[in-house]
Write a protein that holds these residues in place. Structure first.
Motif, PDB file in Angstrom:
ATOM      1  N   TYR A 122       7.388   1.115  -8.158  1.00  0.00           N
ATOM      2  CA  TYR A 122       6.813   0.311  -8.594  1.00  0.00           C
ATOM      3  C   TYR A 122       5.923  -0.257  -9.074  1.00  0.00           C
ATOM      4  CZ  TYR A 122       6.686   0.925  -3.071  1.00  0.00           C
ATOM      5  OH  TYR A 122       7.261   1.015  -1.577  1.00  0.00           O
ATOM      6  N   GLU A 123       5.101   0.258  -9.721  1.00  0.00           N
ATOM      7  CA  GLU A 123       5.342   0.835 -11.317  1.00  0.00           C
ATOM      8  C   GLU A 123       6.622  -0.091 -12.110  1.00  0.00           C
ATOM      9  OE1 GLU A 123       3.170   3.136 -12.447  1.00  0.00           O
ATOM     10  OE2 GLU A 123       0.982   3.142 -10.941  1.00  0.00           O
ATOM     11  N   LEU A 156      -3.140   3.855  -2.131  1.00  0.00           N
ATOM     12  CA  LEU A 156      -3.417   3.047  -2.957  1.00  0.00           C
ATOM     13  C   LEU A 156      -3.019   1.296  -3.446  1.00  0.00           C
ATOM     14  CD1 LEU A 156      -2.137   5.773  -5.731  1.00  0.00           C
ATOM     15  CD2 LEU A 156      -4.733   5.083  -5.023  1.00  0.00           C
ATOM     16  N   ARG A 157      -3.666   0.469  -3.947  1.00  0.00           N
ATOM     17  CA  ARG A 157      -2.823  -0.932  -3.651  1.00  0.00           C
ATOM     18  C   ARG A 157      -2.634  -1.625  -4.425  1.00  0.00           C
ATOM     19  NH1 ARG A 157      -1.911  -3.563   1.222  1.00  0.00           N
ATOM     20  NH2 ARG A 157      -1.815  -5.777   1.195  1.00  0.00           N
ATOM     21  N   TYR A 158      -1.199  -2.236  -4.677  1.00  0.00           N
ATOM     22  CA  TYR A 158      -0.520  -2.241  -5.778  1.00  0.00           C
ATOM     23  C   TYR A 158      -0.234  -4.090  -5.571  1.00  0.00           C
ATOM     24  CZ  TYR A 158       0.547   1.773  -8.118  1.00  0.00           C
ATOM     25  OH  TYR A 158       0.374   3.345  -8.407  1.00  0.00           O
ATOM     26  N   ARG A 162       1.353  -3.306  -9.833  1.00  0.00           N
ATOM     27  CA  ARG A 162       0.400  -3.103 -11.049  1.00  0.00           C
ATOM     28  C   ARG A 162      -0.936  -2.794  -9.701  1.00  0.00           C
ATOM     29  NH1 ARG A 162      -4.082  -6.917 -11.329  1.00  0.00           N
ATOM     30  NH2 ARG A 162      -3.514  -8.715 -10.699  1.00  0.00           N
ATOM     31  N   ARG A 163      -1.922  -1.442  -9.860  1.00  0.00           N
ATOM     32  CA  ARG A 163      -2.090  -1.142  -9.436  1.00  0.00           C
ATOM     33  C   ARG A 163      -3.629  -1.797  -9.365  1.00  0.00           C
ATOM     34  NH1 ARG A 163      -4.359   5.283  -9.163  1.00  0.00           N
ATOM     35  NH2 ARG A 163      -2.148   4.961  -9.135  1.00  0.00           N
ATOM     36  N   ALA A 184      -8.104   1.031  -4.196  1.00  0.00           N
ATOM     37  CA  ALA A 184      -7.746   2.541  -3.875  1.00  0.00           C
ATOM     38  C   ALA A 184      -8.773   2.710  -2.615  1.00  0.00           C
ATOM     39  CB  ALA A 184      -7.431   4.132  -4.630  1.00  0.00           C
ATOM     40  N   SER A 223       1.011  -1.077   0.150  1.00  0.00           N
ATOM     41  CA  SER A 223       0.359   0.232  -0.163  1.00  0.00           C
ATOM     42  C   SER A 223       0.963   1.435  -0.215  1.00  0.00           C
ATOM     43  CB  SER A 223      -0.977  -0.107   1.232  1.00  0.00           C
ATOM     44  OG  SER A 223      -1.494  -1.265   0.913  1.00  0.00           O
ATOM     45  N   THR A 224       0.482   2.147  -0.777  1.00  0.00           N
ATOM     46  CA  THR A 224       1.281   3.578  -0.604  1.00  0.00           C
ATOM     47  C   THR A 224      -0.002   4.413  -0.968  1.00  0.00           C
ATOM     48  OG1 THR A 224       2.789   4.431  -1.600  1.00  0.00           O
ATOM     49  CG2 THR A 224       1.609   3.726  -3.372  1.00  0.00           C
ATOM     50  N   VAL A 250      -1.515   8.294  -2.605  1.00  0.00           N
ATOM     51  CA  VAL A 250      -1.742   9.271  -3.741  1.00  0.00           C
ATOM     52  C   VAL A 250      -0.856  10.239  -3.841  1.00  0.00           C
ATOM     53  CG1 VAL A 250      -3.165  10.841  -2.632  1.00  0.00           C
ATOM     54  CG2 VAL A 250      -3.578   9.715  -5.151  1.00  0.00           C
ATOM     55  N   GLN A 291       5.043   5.296  -6.474  1.00  0.00           N
ATOM     56  CA  GLN A 291       3.906   5.144  -7.490  1.00  0.00           C
ATOM     57  C   GLN A 291       4.764   3.977  -8.858  1.00  0.00           C
ATOM     58  OE1 GLN A 291       0.485   7.171  -7.889  1.00  0.00           O
ATOM     59  NE2 GLN A 291       0.382   7.564  -5.847  1.00  0.00           N
TER      60      GLN A 291
END
Length: 219
Positions: free
Chosen positions: A183-184, A208-210, A189-190, A193, A171-172, A174, A180
């Motif tokens: 991680y991407e 946001l959840r990834y 991938r997201r 949220a 989790s991170t 916004v 973000q």
């Protein structure tokens, strides 16, 4: 390129890890404040403050002063929320790092070391359902941009694969745009949220959840 090595957390890293985390999280307060100011409901509330103060006092100056005061109070609220998040972390898992992350073979806490100093950190713990959760990622400001965060992510993914997990999740917020992108860039991938608190909903502050799928896992 800066040289660093990634190793498992040791007890002598305790104060450095806590300080690194606190500094990193508090850095996001200004970005969080700017994000909150972009929310339409916040702008409408500030406009309402101005209109009400001007109507009550009959003065544009006092109306603007009321808005300035509201902005100061809003900044203090955002800064306090960030500080509370840090206090919570320092009072829970980061109060006993070894107990939280080193007693189980399914947990880990790594630090990145450069020149004898701890300049980065990341932890993992099982999240259930065959997933491993990445937590407490932080890299010192002066050591960013040299591939250290990517290396910490790769350490996590390699550990997850070796342990047979099907995915790594995290989790991170916004406002953590650089995180973000990081991680991407390494394959996350997201996937969702949320607004974990009523205050987050009011201020339009999302968590946001990834997820990074690793294929068929054994767990």
């Amino acid at each position: 390129m800066a040289s660093f090595r990634i190793r498992q957390y040791q007890e002598q890293d305790y104060e450095a890890v806590r300080a690194l985390f606190a500094r990193g999280m508090l850095e996001h307060a200004p970005a969080a404040f700017r994000h909150v100011l972009r929310a339409s409901r916040v702008r409408l509330a500030l406009l309402a403050v101005f209109v009400a103060a001007r109507a009550a006092a009959g003065s544009w100056v006092l109306g603007l002063g009321a808005v300035a005061l509201a902005l100061v109070l809003l900044w203090l609220l955002v800064r306090s929320a960030c500080a509370e998040y840090v206090r919570d972390a320092l009072g829970t898992d980061l109060c006993d790092v070894a107990g939280a992350y080193l007693r189980s073979p399914e947990c880990r806490f790594w630090v990145a070391e450069e020149g004898g100093a701890v300049v980065g950190m990341v932890a993992v713990e099982p999240a259930g359902g065959g997933e491993l959760e990445l937590r407490r990622m932080s890299v010192g400001r002066e050591h960013r941009g040299h591939g250290l965060a990517q290396a910490l992510c790769r350490e996590v993914l390699a550990f997850a694969r070796a342990r047979g997990y099907s995915a790594v999740v995290l989790s991170t917020s916004v406002v953590q745009v650089a995180a973000q992108r990081l991680y991407e860039g390494v394959g996350f991938r997201r996937v969702g949220a949320s607004y974990p608190l009523l205050l987050c909903t009011l201020l339009n502050f999302q968590v946001l959840r990834y997820r990074h799928d690793l294929g068929d896992g054994a767990k």
